[in-house]
Design a protein around this motif. Structure first.
Motif, PDB file in Angstrom:
ATOM      1  N   GLU A 328     -42.818  19.037  23.997  1.00 58.49           N
ATOM      2  CA  GLU A 328     -43.114  17.933  23.339  1.00 58.49           C
ATOM      3  C   GLU A 328     -42.259  16.694  24.024  1.00 58.49           C
ATOM      4  O   GLU A 328     -42.895  15.563  23.897  1.00 58.49           O
ATOM      5  N   HIS A 329     -41.171  17.003  24.876  1.00 59.16           N
ATOM      6  CA  HIS A 329     -40.445  16.230  25.371  1.00 59.16           C
ATOM      7  C   HIS A 329     -40.813  16.119  27.095  1.00 59.16           C
ATOM      8  O   HIS A 329     -40.220  15.189  27.674  1.00 59.16           O
ATOM      9  N   GLY A 330     -41.976  16.505  27.460  1.00 60.88           N
ATOM     10  CA  GLY A 330     -42.406  16.142  28.705  1.00 60.88           C
ATOM     11  C   GLY A 330     -42.344  17.581  29.481  1.00 60.88           C
ATOM     12  O   GLY A 330     -42.788  17.266  30.853  1.00 60.88           O
ATOM     13  N   ALA A 331     -41.789  18.751  29.261  1.00 63.12           N
ATOM     14  CA  ALA A 331     -41.751  19.775  30.240  1.00 63.12           C
ATOM     15  C   ALA A 331     -43.167  20.320  30.672  1.00 63.12           C
ATOM     16  O   ALA A 331     -43.902  20.285  29.667  1.00 63.12           O
ATOM     17  N   THR A 332     -43.244  20.826  31.730  1.00 59.71           N
ATOM     18  CA  THR A 332     -44.491  21.217  32.153  1.00 59.71           C
ATOM     19  C   THR A 332     -44.409  22.907  32.283  1.00 59.71           C
ATOM     20  O   THR A 332     -43.631  23.496  32.876  1.00 59.71           O
ATOM     21  N   VAL A 333     -45.404  23.627  31.705  1.00 60.74           N
ATOM     22  CA  VAL A 333     -45.450  24.774  31.595  1.00 60.74           C
ATOM     23  C   VAL A 333     -46.252  25.424  32.857  1.00 60.74           C
ATOM     24  O   VAL A 333     -47.404  25.261  33.000  1.00 60.74           O
ATOM     25  N   LEU A 334     -45.535  26.470  33.568  1.00 66.97           N
ATOM     26  CA  LEU A 334     -46.171  26.862  34.766  1.00 66.97           C
ATOM     27  C   LEU A 334     -46.722  28.220  34.661  1.00 66.97           C
ATOM     28  O   LEU A 334     -47.645  28.500  35.084  1.00 66.97           O
ATOM     29  N   CYS A 335     -46.313  28.771  33.546  1.00 68.64           N
ATOM     30  CA  CYS A 335     -46.718  30.032  32.981  1.00 68.64           C
ATOM     31  C   CYS A 335     -46.331  30.414  31.671  1.00 68.64           C
ATOM     32  O   CYS A 335     -45.269  29.912  31.210  1.00 68.64           O
ATOM     33  N   GLY A 336     -46.966  31.264  30.737  1.00 67.96           N
ATOM     34  CA  GLY A 336     -46.772  31.651  29.271  1.00 67.96           C
ATOM     35  C   GLY A 336     -46.784  30.428  28.575  1.00 67.96           C
ATOM     36  O   GLY A 336     -47.522  29.584  28.413  1.00 67.96           O
ATOM     37  N   GLY A 337     -45.611  30.427  27.665  1.00 63.81           N
ATOM     38  CA  GLY A 337     -45.359  29.263  26.558  1.00 63.81           C
ATOM     39  C   GLY A 337     -46.251  29.450  25.398  1.00 63.81           C
ATOM     40  O   GLY A 337     -45.945  28.572  24.744  1.00 63.81           O
ATOM     41  N   GLU A 338     -46.924  30.281  25.032  1.00 63.30           N
ATOM     42  CA  GLU A 338     -47.796  30.668  23.676  1.00 63.30           C
ATOM     43  C   GLU A 338     -47.466  31.992  23.105  1.00 63.30           C
ATOM     44  O   GLU A 338     -47.786  32.965  23.904  1.00 63.30           O
TER      45      GLU A 338
END
Length: 461
Positions: A328-338
């Motif tokens: 929400e604050h702008g991090a980029t998900v390179l893999c995973g995250g859900e």
């Protein structure tokens, strides 16, 4: 929180236990006190014989206790068996070295006669019953690294284990009894957290050790300080993993995957913040993300599984909230995250880039397989980023430049600096942290002396 075995792979409650009542707690405290009065006089040779026997039994039990660990907290079965093996080795190390570590010390280099005496020396004597408040993530190892040195020093142990690993806790009491330790040398107390204060305030309990969260550490330390009792605290960590241009990038990325995801990332000493020099950032990131994606996540009883479920639903929710906040604050998900659908409390290996200070994950410990990437321009910035955390448990640095190694060793605010390798605990090496990661040391000679009365003995002329 109920005292129960709940399988984190499917959420099924397998067994529940009633907490000990006041009468039984009193009986166990009285037993510990009485046992200490005689056990403290046993020889190192006798204690070592008993501890070697416990190590033998643990190795015989490794498959069964490994399955118990996996069922209770979700550790992949291969890692659970390895934990049992590590505990047996630590028991043998302390059995073989305790007498040397606690031998009388002469005040070498000082003239005893100046004090008016003809002879003086230091003797290490046991304190008494020690309360151990232990976590679930390494349910055997966390206890054994307290129990082995404590028992060899002549103390007796009272274990308040995490409420989700009661079968492992009961196994440990039974193990020491089967090895021949007298009743009362090591007792498991199936109690809730609310009962800890009363036990710690009991005058028969002489000290306490806790491995766990910062709030739990504050609670125990507050009560112990009020009672003026010794404590050792090993709390959270947000360990940096620093990669400099001279490093073996392929090897660093390979080790980084293990350092972040061993035990599903549920480790205080797991590397969590990957701080990479801009000259090798892209090359490291490509290899690291590929390695995280390749991990096999699944049934922890499967021999091929590398990452099992997190230990509980709340734990997974907490981790997911940290990731969601970062995104929400702008991090980029390179893999995973859900969060995946289906039973069990699984969370995929995840890598976040573009992490900034306003994100919660920048300052809070992420207890699961989530890594954050940070790009730095030079050595000074790397050290600044590594120290930008309230924690200070351990650290990992990758460089072939000796001058850089010396800077890291001098300037990193951590209890350990591991060069070109991942942090690991070993019985011969002191273990512990600074800042909000706690105080005191476990393991090695430093650890066995934490719960000793360091006694000056002086003889008149």
């Amino acid at each position: 929180m109920p005292i129960a075995t709940v399988n984190p792979a499917n959420g099924e409650t397998l067994k529940t236990y009633d907490a000990l009542g006041e009468e039984e707690i009193e009986r166990r405290l009285a037993t510990a006190d009485a046992t200490f009065r005689t056990y403290r006089t046993t020889s190192f040779e006798e204690r070592a014989r008993l501890l070697h026997r416990a190590a033998d039994l643990l190795e015989e039990d490794r498959d069964d206790v490994g399955r118990t660990i996996t069922t209770e907290m979700g550790k992949p079965i291969t890692q659970a068996r390895a934990e049992a093996d590590k505990c047996a080795k630590a028991m043998r190390w302390y059995a073989d070295h305790a007498a040397e570590l606690l031998a009388d010390e002469d005040p070498t280099g000082h003239d005893v006669e100046d004090s008016g005496g003809s002879r003086a020396y230091v003797r290490y004597r046991p304190l008494g019953p020690v309360l151990a408040v232990m976590p679930w993530n390494f349910p055997l190892w966390q206890v054994v690294r307290f129990a082995a040195p404590a028992l060899m020093a002549g103390n007796v142990g009272l274990l308040k284990h995490a409420s989700n690993v009661p079968q492992t806790a009961l196994y440990l009491e039974d193990l020491f009894l089967r090895a021949g330790f007298p009743e009362g040398c090591f007792q498991t107390l199936l109690i809730g957290s609310a009962a800890v204060e009363g036990i710690l305030r009991d005058p028969r309990v002489k000290a306490a050790t806790l491995t766990g969260s910062a709030p739990a550490g504050r609670s125990v330390a507050s009560v112990a300080s009020d009672e003026i009792k010794k404590t050792v605290l090993e709390l959270g960590g947000s360990d940096p993993f620093v990669v400099m241009p001279s490093a073996d990038i392929g090897r660093a990325a390979e080790v980084a995957v293990t350092a972040r995801t061993q035990n599903a990332g549920q480790s205080c000493i797991a590397a969590k913040r990957f701080i990479v020099h801009q000259d090798v950032y892209d090359a490291f990131t490509e290899r690291f993300v590929a390695g995280m994606k390749a991990l096999r996540v699944g049934d922890p009883t499967d021999e091929e599984t590398q990452v099992g479920p997190l230990c509980g639903e709340r734990n997974r929710d907490d981790l997911a909230e940290l990731v969601d906040d970062a995104v929400e604050h702008g991090a980029t998900v390179l893999c995973g995250g859900e969060r995946p659908d289906g039973p069990g409390w699984y969370y995929p290996p995840t890598v976040l880039a573009d992490v900034t200070p306003e994100m919660r994950i920048h300052q809070e410990e992420s207890f699961g397989p989530v890594a954050t990437l940070h790009r730095v321009a030079d050595l000074d910035e790397a050290i600044e980023a590594a120290n930008d955390t309230p924690f200070g448990l351990s650290s990992n640095v990758w460089t072939r430049e000796e001058a850089e190694v010396e800077r890291f060793v001098r300037d990193l605010e951590a209890g350990g600096v591991y060069v070109n390798g991942m942090t690991a605990s070993h019985p011969a090496l002191p273990f512990g942290g600074v800042k909000r990661s706690g105080y005191g040391r476990e393991l090695s000679g430093h650890g066995i002396r934490e719960f000793c009365n360091i006694t000056t003995v002086w003889h008149g002329a």
